[in-house]
Scaffold this active site. Structure first.
Site, PDB file in Angstrom:
ATOM      1  N   GLU A 137      -6.545   0.921 -12.255  1.00  0.00           N
ATOM      2  CA  GLU A 137      -6.982  -0.468 -12.087  1.00  0.00           C
ATOM      3  C   GLU A 137      -6.197  -1.425 -12.977  1.00  0.00           C
ATOM      4  O   GLU A 137      -5.801  -2.515 -12.544  1.00  0.00           O
ATOM      5  CB  GLU A 137      -8.484  -0.575 -12.367  1.00  0.00           C
ATOM      6  CG  GLU A 137      -9.367   0.230 -11.436  1.00  0.00           C
ATOM      7  CD  GLU A 137      -9.152  -0.091  -9.961  1.00  0.00           C
ATOM      8  OE1 GLU A 137      -8.741  -1.231  -9.655  1.00  0.00           O
ATOM      9  OE2 GLU A 137      -9.372   0.799  -9.128  1.00  0.00           O
ATOM     10  N   HIS A 140      -2.850  -2.206 -11.474  1.00  0.00           N
ATOM     11  CA  HIS A 140      -2.867  -3.259 -10.457  1.00  0.00           C
ATOM     12  C   HIS A 140      -2.681  -4.630 -11.105  1.00  0.00           C
ATOM     13  O   HIS A 140      -1.929  -5.472 -10.598  1.00  0.00           O
ATOM     14  CB  HIS A 140      -4.199  -3.243  -9.697  1.00  0.00           C
ATOM     15  CG  HIS A 140      -4.275  -2.260  -8.579  1.00  0.00           C
ATOM     16  ND1 HIS A 140      -3.300  -2.154  -7.599  1.00  0.00           N
ATOM     17  CD2 HIS A 140      -5.229  -1.347  -8.253  1.00  0.00           C
ATOM     18  CE1 HIS A 140      -3.651  -1.224  -6.722  1.00  0.00           C
ATOM     19  NE2 HIS A 140      -4.806  -0.708  -7.104  1.00  0.00           N
ATOM     20  N   GLU A 197      -1.037   0.849  -3.978  1.00  0.00           N
ATOM     21  CA  GLU A 197      -1.894   1.919  -4.484  1.00  0.00           C
ATOM     22  C   GLU A 197      -1.056   3.040  -5.102  1.00  0.00           C
ATOM     23  O   GLU A 197      -1.392   3.561  -6.173  1.00  0.00           O
ATOM     24  CB  GLU A 197      -2.769   2.470  -3.354  1.00  0.00           C
ATOM     25  CG  GLU A 197      -3.773   1.476  -2.803  1.00  0.00           C
ATOM     26  CD  GLU A 197      -4.732   0.958  -3.856  1.00  0.00           C
ATOM     27  OE1 GLU A 197      -5.149   1.743  -4.731  1.00  0.00           O
ATOM     28  OE2 GLU A 197      -5.075  -0.236  -3.809  1.00  0.00           O
TER      29      GLU A 197
END
Length: 272
Positions: A137, A140, A197
């Site tokens: 996360e 990202h 991803e």
């Protein structure tokens, strides 16, 4: 005709001038919306989300989310500083919150605002699994994937508008809208999302290793995720995410490289 040519040249110029470099990959990425605008909006949305949901405070799990998240953020800053990107995180405001929700999920807003749902903790099975989740996360946010998705969406919409303006025949325009919608989604936007991803997995596994967590646990996490899903998932080509098996194979291959990268920072033992 001249006006159209000038418009195309201006559009190309805007794209060239609106690019940023991802320090982790060296790639040029779209940045049509600057972080100076994106981050404050994301922070406000995050605060509203916390107001509207039950945030868990003062528990061992909440403390673990904060502890692991902070270690991942420190690892990111160490990597960036060592690779000539001092100050890259100056506008990031890291925050980690555990939210009472059975959904198996976690997410990070642009600028470093992170939420972990309680539903994902049993699959994490401890700090190392949580580090794999938070590494992904945080990656990202570091790679500005939210900014890129927004930029790509703007271009997708802009091309759709341009097509509708340029095509005068109604039948041809309807056909364009039908095929462009499906084609741009399946052929461009979904692969774009899957690449993000995979990129976040590749960056995240390095961050968790530098933070002292065993990168082998990243693949183990996704084995548990796959088992939890019961194999229920759309075909990869129609999904925003790579298949579980693709991720497991990729993370397994990346784990030795992550350990090697961590050794550059003096990390030679890893927590499971």
């Amino acid at each position: 005709m001249k006006i159209k040519k000038v418009s195309v040249l201006l559009a190309i110029l805007v794209l060239i001038l609106s690019c940023a470099t991802n320090p982790f990959t060296g790639k040029q990425t779209m940045a049509l919306v600057p972080n100076s605008q994106l981050f404050p909006t994301a922070f406000a949305q995050y605060d509203q989300f916390l107001t509207d949901n039950k945030v868990i405070k003062g528990t061992a799990d909440a403390a673990m989310v904060t502890r692991v998240g902070q270690k991942i953020a420190v690892a990111a800053e160490r990597w960036l500083n060592a690779n000539g990107h001092v100050g890259y995180l100056k506008d990031y405001k890291w925050e980690y919150n555990l939210v009472d929700d059975k959904t198996v999920n976690a997410w990070c807003m642009p600028g470093g605002k992170i939420v972990v749902y309680t539903g994902i903790l049993p699959i994490a099975k401890g700090e190392a699994g949580l580090a794999a989740i938070l590494g992904h996360e945080v990656a990202h946010a570091l790679a500005n994937h939210g900014q890129q998705r927004m930029s790509a969406g703007m271009i997708q919409q802009g091309l759709a508008v341009a097509g509708n303006i340029a095509i005068k025949d109604e039948k041809s325009r309807n056909a364009f809208n039908q095929y462009y919608g499906v084609g741009s989604q399946v052929g461009v936007m979904l692969p774009f999302s899957r690449s993000h991803e995979t990129e976040a997995d590749s960056i995240g596994i390095i961050l968790m290793a530098i933070a002292g967590y065993n990168p082998d646990e990243a693949a183990e996490l996704w084995k548990r995720m796959s088992a939890q899903s019961g194999g229920q998932a759309p075909p990869e080509i129609l999904s925003t995410h790579p298949s579980n098996q693709s991720r497991i194979a990729n993370l397994t291959a990346l784990a030795p490289k992550a350990k090697e990268e961590a050794r550059k920072f003096g990390v030679t033992s890893f927590k499971n």
